[in-house]
Design an enzyme around this catalytic site. Structure first.
Site, PDB file in Angstrom:
ATOM      1  N   LYS A  36       1.716  -9.784  -8.267  1.00 32.02           N
ATOM      2  CA  LYS A  36       1.296 -10.949  -7.485  1.00 32.02           C
ATOM      3  C   LYS A  36      -0.093 -10.602  -6.963  1.00 32.02           C
ATOM      4  CE  LYS A  36       0.729 -13.629  -3.808  1.00 32.02           C
ATOM      5  NZ  LYS A  36      -0.341 -13.369  -2.808  1.00 32.02           N
ATOM      6  N   GLY A  74       0.984  -3.879   2.662  1.00 28.29           N
ATOM      7  CA  GLY A  74       0.309  -4.906   3.460  1.00 28.29           C
ATOM      8  C   GLY A  74       0.768  -4.895   4.895  1.00 28.29           C
ATOM      9  N   SER A  75       0.763  -6.065   5.494  1.00 32.53           N
ATOM     10  CA  SER A  75       1.030  -6.142   6.929  1.00 32.53           C
ATOM     11  C   SER A  75       2.516  -6.060   7.228  1.00 32.53           C
ATOM     12  CB  SER A  75       0.497  -7.462   7.478  1.00 32.53           C
ATOM     13  OG  SER A  75       1.306  -8.526   7.028  1.00 32.53           O
ATOM     14  N   GLY A  95       5.191  -8.093   5.088  1.00 35.75           N
ATOM     15  CA  GLY A  95       6.137  -7.231   4.380  1.00 35.75           C
ATOM     16  C   GLY A  95       7.565  -7.478   4.830  1.00 35.75           C
ATOM     17  N   GLU A 143       5.319  -0.988   2.125  1.00 40.09           N
ATOM     18  CA  GLU A 143       4.523  -0.085   2.968  1.00 40.09           C
ATOM     19  C   GLU A 143       3.808  -1.014   3.945  1.00 40.09           C
ATOM     20  OE1 GLU A 143       1.554   0.789   4.357  1.00 40.09           O
ATOM     21  OE2 GLU A 143       0.567   1.983   2.797  1.00 40.09           O
ATOM     22  N   CYS A 153      -4.500   1.810   5.700  1.00 39.54           N
ATOM     23  CA  CYS A 153      -3.187   1.929   6.339  1.00 39.54           C
ATOM     24  C   CYS A 153      -3.023   3.297   6.992  1.00 39.54           C
ATOM     25  CB  CYS A 153      -2.080   1.685   5.320  1.00 39.54           C
ATOM     26  SG  CYS A 153      -2.263   2.687   3.851  1.00 39.54           S
TER      27      CYS A 153
END
Lengths: 477, 477
Positions: free
Chosen positions: B150, B205-206, B210, B229, B266
């Site tokens: 995606k 991602g966030s 997530g 993550e 991150c």
């Protein structure tokens, strides 16, 4: 039945949380010794345990004795796994200024550490192996996690006795208080599962119950891994070659497998695909009635009767045998199952559905129609092309693929895999039986540029504990 | 932006599902060759890729080049992992009539097989390493799983270009059509995630995004593993000894780490605990402004401004630096954080919160107050008792523990662990970087009593593929 109060639950979980650090930090040899102490104590109280189990479960004494042997064997096998240290999966990457990623590689040393307190929802059908001191307890303790057992309502007194023996055994070791606890009652189980201090859950039981708990675990504000074994159809496929060549032997095996422990096994075959008009089908139809023992309890008996009725009610299903004290046999055509896959469901008890297929193409189509399974068994001849295809199909859907063998009976070994894609389990990458079950309760930690004297001993340059390690991606010879 | 239609999504997922069997069955050497072909093709189009990435991300060219190098290195490293075969975790238990469980052990041979088609939600901050041909794609393909990416909305043209190069590379190998696909748009991503043919998901991602996707994955009628993550505070603890002994060095490292990639990592430290009235604190306060580059895009810039404002609005927080084109520094007392742990949150951009502690006891208390983390870093002296305690605390909460080093920059190696307890990730037992990432996309299958000629070649007695195996629980020497 006495239920654990919310206050008691909180105290038990708090004790488990307090024990997590000390238990994780214990020498591997001491952790192993604690597992062996539990096994020894259970063995020393065999007669008391067998008697208690007999009172609450209706299982034959010989089965119970085998099961207790297996349970203490399992504890000792995990003790051996703990001592060997392989489960720590130690990996060492020394610093490498030339690492081809384009940036120098720092010193990285990785091992696995315990997840934290685990809740184990005990099962009803194996009051020793899958209960208080059973596989999930053994593997979680071995991993270094405290365990809170949610007792199965089917055998509360046996659970209480087993828990007392486990606690007495642990007190005589260096294990911290609180490393093992037990709660009773459904609300208590839910309270443990949703407690912030719990880090993982293990479960063996029904699809509906397991899914409900999985949902609770996943919806926590901090979701936790939920290792649920939710049961399985365990289809058996008999090729036309085998059905002719070994009809009597396969028929005898079928009745033995379906009636074992009165069919109350997550590995019992619920579907056996046989060629129509075959010697095997005639053999099965003609076989003498196979008597079966009483079911575990009234709830199981009611559930079994309901599931057999539901299947029998389908107009495409023929009832071949329905005597209440014998193996129940149902029969249908493969095309009926292919037209409506929901027809097939687990019947927890001594029953199976014979699915009659017309030709190899239909057998392959049938094999391809199943969901995730714990086991798929194939009876065939080595020369048989269809058997080869079925093995490949089975490996794509099941955790265990058997050849000319029945799936009931799961050996506890290093290579064993008891798991499979959903709905067999909620965690297809894991196993609940065999030594690899320990992996469910661990997570990796890497130490970057930490000087030798500050590293856990498992990771130090000299390898003082002699734990197997890979260096730079491979095993030193 | 063009979004993939539901019909297109279904066709792409169907193609991935159709490719799953052939891709899983390919020789390991051919699978490895396909990964290398992708790496080669990306390398051959370096200039085109760097240019496209520069247009869409504002990242400096040097960073992008390093990142592309790392991406193709990673593909080649996974090719090496595939060829070595260790990831199959082959275990052989020959039949043993004397197996001490009390029941003879059948022949059991276990290996890992791919889970099936994987959806990879690409990240925005690393347009190569964590995007279309990044780590999750490499590890899933290496495991034998088809991948549907995606695309991240932050770099659609680069995604399209990368996808085209991946597809062109694969066409020239023996990989089946459909083994790689890409979709664009949020609805398309959700449709892939909830498609019955998808077997696992990877995400970077966030926390909010997530968690929403994790919930969708868990609520499917067939839940699937979701490897998310979700980011991390990455606290850094500086002991009083280190803060005096190496004030200038640590201050310089702090600014370099927080400003690296404009703090859009991150692993960026969002909290740095320093002793109050220390040389380090004076050094940090006095340091020259560190300029930072433009943020990835307007959405990231707005999110960053909002998160800094939210923290600055707390009456206990002092703003030390707030120039828009430099590292933002905030400061507070440890007791303020201890009184309200929600004060601390990830600021995705070049900002960090200095937390001033009074004494070692308060530092330990602070360290114990954090949730699950990707990284925890400790700056100390080897002789330092507090440092020793902090390392143990860090190992209990983080996937990576660093000593006198900054957490930004994650080396891709055999021992690397990029993960950690929730909210750092949704799967604490796994890693998204390093070669162990391949394990997320595999599940074990055991073959019971299957004759040699019907076994996968990986499991045969003669070991024709020379794949490492353990026998009876240990490695043959």
């Amino acid at each position: 039945m006495i239920e654990t109060t919310p206050q008691q639950v909180d105290a038990i979980v708090a004790a488990a949380a307090a024990a997590a650090g000390p238990w994780a930090a214990m020498e591997l040899t001491e952790r192993a010794a604690a597992l062996i102490a539990i096994a020894d104590r259970l063995d020393a109280h065999t007669e008391e345990l067998i008697e208690a189990a007999g009172r609450e479960t209706h299982l034959p004494e010989a089965s119970l004795r085998r099961e207790l042997t297996r349970t203490t064997f399992q504890l000792r096998l995990f003790a051996q796994v703990v001592r060997a240290g392989e489960f720590l999966d130690v990996r060492v990457d020394p610093a490498d200024p030339q690492w081809p990623m384009g940036v120098p590689r720092p010193d990285l040393r990785r091992m696995k550490v315990p997840l934290g307190p685990v809740v184990n929802f005990a099962a009803g059908n194996f009051p020793f192996t899958l209960s208080v001191a059973g596989g999930d307890t053994a593997s979680a303790l071995a991993a270094g996690c405290p365990v809170v057992v949610k007792a199965h309502p089917g055998h509360p007194e046996l659970s209480r006795l087993t828990a007392r023996l486990v606690e007495e055994a642990l007190v005589e070791t260096s294990a911290p208080l609180g490393v093992f606890g037990i709660v009773y009652g459904q609300d208590a189980g839910v309270r443990v599962l949703t407690h912030p201090a719990i880090a993982a859950a293990a479960f063996t039981g029904s699809t509906a119950g397991g899914r409900a708990l999985f949902d609770l675990a996943s919806r926590r504000s901090v979701p936790i891994p939920f290792y649920g074994e939710l049961g399985s159809i365990n289809p058996v496929f008999v090729t036309s070659e085998a059905a002719e060549a070994r009809a009597a032997e396969i028929a005898a095996g079928l009745f033995a497998s379906v009636s074992f422990n009165s069919g109350q096994l997550c590995t019992k075959p619920n579907v056996v695909a046989v060629p129509e008009d075959s010697a095997l089908l005639r053999e099965v139809r003609a076989a003498a009635t196979v008597p079966v023992g009483e079911l575990l309890n009234d709830a199981i008996a009611a559930g079994f009767a309901g599931s057999v009725e539901r299947m029998s009610a389908n107009p495409g299903v023929e009832v071949l045998r329905d005597a209440p004290d014998s193996v129940r046999l149902l029969s249908t055509e493969a095309k009926t199952v292919l037209a409506d896959p929901t027809l097939v469901h687990e019947m927890f008890g001594p029953a199976t559905l014979l699915v009659r297929y017309r030709d190899d193409a239909e057998l392959r189509e049938l094999a391809a129609s199943f969901d995730g399974q714990l086991t798929i068994s194939i009876f065939g001849e080595t020369s048989d092309d269809t058997a080869r295809t079925l093995i490949a199909l089975a490996a794509a859907k099941a955790g265990r693929v058997l050849w000319n063998s029945w799936p009931t009976g799961v050996s506890v070994t290093y290579a064993q895999q008891h798991g499979g894609p959903y709905p067999a389990t909620t965690a297809p990458g894991t196993t609940s039986m065999g030594t690899a079950a320990i992996e469910r309760f661990l997570r990796p930690v890497v130490f970057q540029s930490v000087p030798d004297e500050l590293l856990p001993r498992e990771l130090r340059a000299e390898n003082p504990l002699s734990i197997p390690r890979s260096v730079n991606g491979s095993r030193p010879r």
